[in-house]
Design an enzyme around this catalytic site. Structure first.
Site, PDB file in Angstrom:
ATOM      1  N   TYR A 173     -26.855 -17.242   5.196  1.00 53.98           N
ATOM      2  CA  TYR A 173     -27.344 -15.611   4.503  1.00 53.98           C
ATOM      3  C   TYR A 173     -28.479 -16.597   3.643  1.00 53.98           C
ATOM      4  O   TYR A 173     -28.685 -16.970   2.637  1.00 53.98           O
ATOM      5  CB  TYR A 173     -26.156 -16.608   3.827  1.00 53.98           C
ATOM      6  N   HIS A 224     -20.273 -19.505  13.900  1.00 53.74           N
ATOM      7  CA  HIS A 224     -20.216 -18.114  13.188  1.00 53.74           C
ATOM      8  C   HIS A 224     -19.993 -17.299  14.721  1.00 53.74           C
ATOM      9  O   HIS A 224     -19.646 -16.337  14.336  1.00 53.74           O
ATOM     10  CB  HIS A 224     -21.762 -17.620  13.026  1.00 53.74           C
ATOM     11  N   SER A 276     -16.269  -7.954   6.357  1.00 53.32           N
ATOM     12  CA  SER A 276     -16.268  -6.640   5.727  1.00 53.32           C
ATOM     13  C   SER A 276     -15.451  -5.913   5.414  1.00 53.32           C
ATOM     14  O   SER A 276     -14.925  -5.358   6.606  1.00 53.32           O
ATOM     15  CB  SER A 276     -17.781  -5.522   7.371  1.00 53.32           C
ATOM     16  N   PRO A 277     -14.117  -6.529   4.834  1.00 45.68           N
ATOM     17  CA  PRO A 277     -12.592  -6.095   4.829  1.00 45.68           C
ATOM     18  C   PRO A 277     -12.717  -4.309   4.185  1.00 45.68           C
ATOM     19  O   PRO A 277     -11.455  -3.575   4.541  1.00 45.68           O
ATOM     20  CB  PRO A 277     -12.077  -6.578   3.577  1.00 45.68           C
ATOM     21  N   LEU A 278     -14.228  -3.667   3.759  1.00 44.70           N
ATOM     22  CA  LEU A 278     -13.687  -2.555   3.212  1.00 44.70           C
ATOM     23  C   LEU A 278     -14.452  -1.329   3.759  1.00 44.70           C
ATOM     24  O   LEU A 278     -14.617  -0.204   2.876  1.00 44.70           O
ATOM     25  CB  LEU A 278     -14.344  -2.458   1.645  1.00 44.70           C
ATOM     26  N   GLY A 279     -14.558  -1.610   5.141  1.00 49.02           N
ATOM     27  CA  GLY A 279     -15.173  -0.448   6.500  1.00 49.02           C
ATOM     28  C   GLY A 279     -14.452   0.513   5.605  1.00 49.02           C
ATOM     29  O   GLY A 279     -13.439   0.686   5.677  1.00 49.02           O
TER      30      GLY A 279
END
Length: 295
Positions: free
Chosen positions: A53, A130, A210-213
């Site tokens: 990152y 990863h 990315s839980p709010l996709g």
């Protein structure tokens, strides 16, 4: 904030995905540190980053160094002993912004040791592989993770971007020291249902990335020209009825999917992370969940 278990560690039910704080589009350092501090103030005790990152062309570990600075500068404001820092190894960046995969055992050993130095710890709290490397047998990459556990370089192990068979192999090789799976999962992307069910069966924490996709920007972001996506209208309807953001509803919905779920939404502003953390106190009723589950 509700709490959940990650292995034998009790953490806040909502974590912080620190990726937006250290890649392209990142905020300045003052705001990045303030975002992490706001998360800690709100009861977040799981911080997730990775050695990859960093901005394209930059040095590996920018995200880890940022998290370490955030914890060091938080010392006068509260305790950080209960904070679990999770990082990942096995990916890299290209100069043009692309992503690479490197699951060679020798690379993973070097990467974990470098991550520990950047984080300033003797043992990394949670180290996650990863992504499987198609050029390296997965068992060989997992063998390196097992060696890191045996050497005390890492305390707990996780895997990411995996399928059911890879989870089973990792559990066979790492035993109870495998504590988590991090896959993409959100209102818009529900392709990891089988992996989520297996995690519940095995008692592994499931960390949706990315839980709010699928959820458009909320009023937290000010006026938006983005239209509400009718496919996910239920999240907006429940949010309006509750007087909260649709993001908060989405995270509460994820928590209701399984007791093993630990969402790690990203944030780049204190306001955003405070709203996400508040999902740890939002319990949706059966009628609301039924409306969301038909999406």
């Amino acid at each position: 904030m509700r709490y959940r278990m990650l292995g034998d560690v009790r953490v806040g039910a909502i974590g912080l995905g620190a990726m937006p704080l250290s890649i392209e589009g990142r905020p300045d350092e003052a705001r990045a540190l303030a975002t992490v501090h706001a998360a800690l103030d709100a009861g977040v005790t799981l911080l997730d980053t990775a050695d990859s990152y960093h901005p394209p062309g930059g040095e590996p570990g920018a995200g880890e160094l940022l998290v370490a600075r955030a914890l060091a500068t938080y010392g006068g404001r509260g305790r950080t002993e209960g904070v679990l820092v999770a990082t990942k190894g096995g990916r890299g960046r290209t100069a043009d912004g692309g992503w690479t995969v490197d699951g060679r055992p020798e690379h993973l050993r070097r990467a974990a040791e470098a991550s520990a130095r950047r984080l300033g710890v003797e043992a990394i709290g949670l180290y996650q592989l990863h992504k499987p490397d198609p050029a390296v047998p997965y068992a060989e990459s997992l063998g390196a993770i097992r060696e890191l556990l045996d050497a005390g370089t890492i305390w707990l192990a996780g895997i990411s971007n995996v399928d059911v068979e890879q989870i089973r192999l990792a559990r066979e090789m790492l035993g109870e020291r495998l504590v988590s799976v991090q896959n993409r999962y959100s209102p818009a992307v529900r392709t990891s249902e089988a992996e989520l069910r297996l995690c519940a069966e095995l008692g592994l924490a499931f960390l949706p990335w990315s839980p709010l996709g699928g959820i458009s920007r909320s009023s937290l972001d000010g006026a938006s020209d983005l239209a509400e996506d009718p496919e996910f209208g239920g999240f907006h309807r429940v949010a309006r009825a509750r007087g909260v953001s649709p993001q908060r509803v989405a995270l509460a919905w994820l928590l209701a999917r399984s007791e093993t779920v630990l969402p790690i939404p990203g944030a780049s502003r204190p306001e955003t992370v405070r709203d996400s953390a508040a999902a740890g106190e939002l319990v949706l009723d059966a009628r609301e969940l039924a409306e969301l589950d038909v999406q």
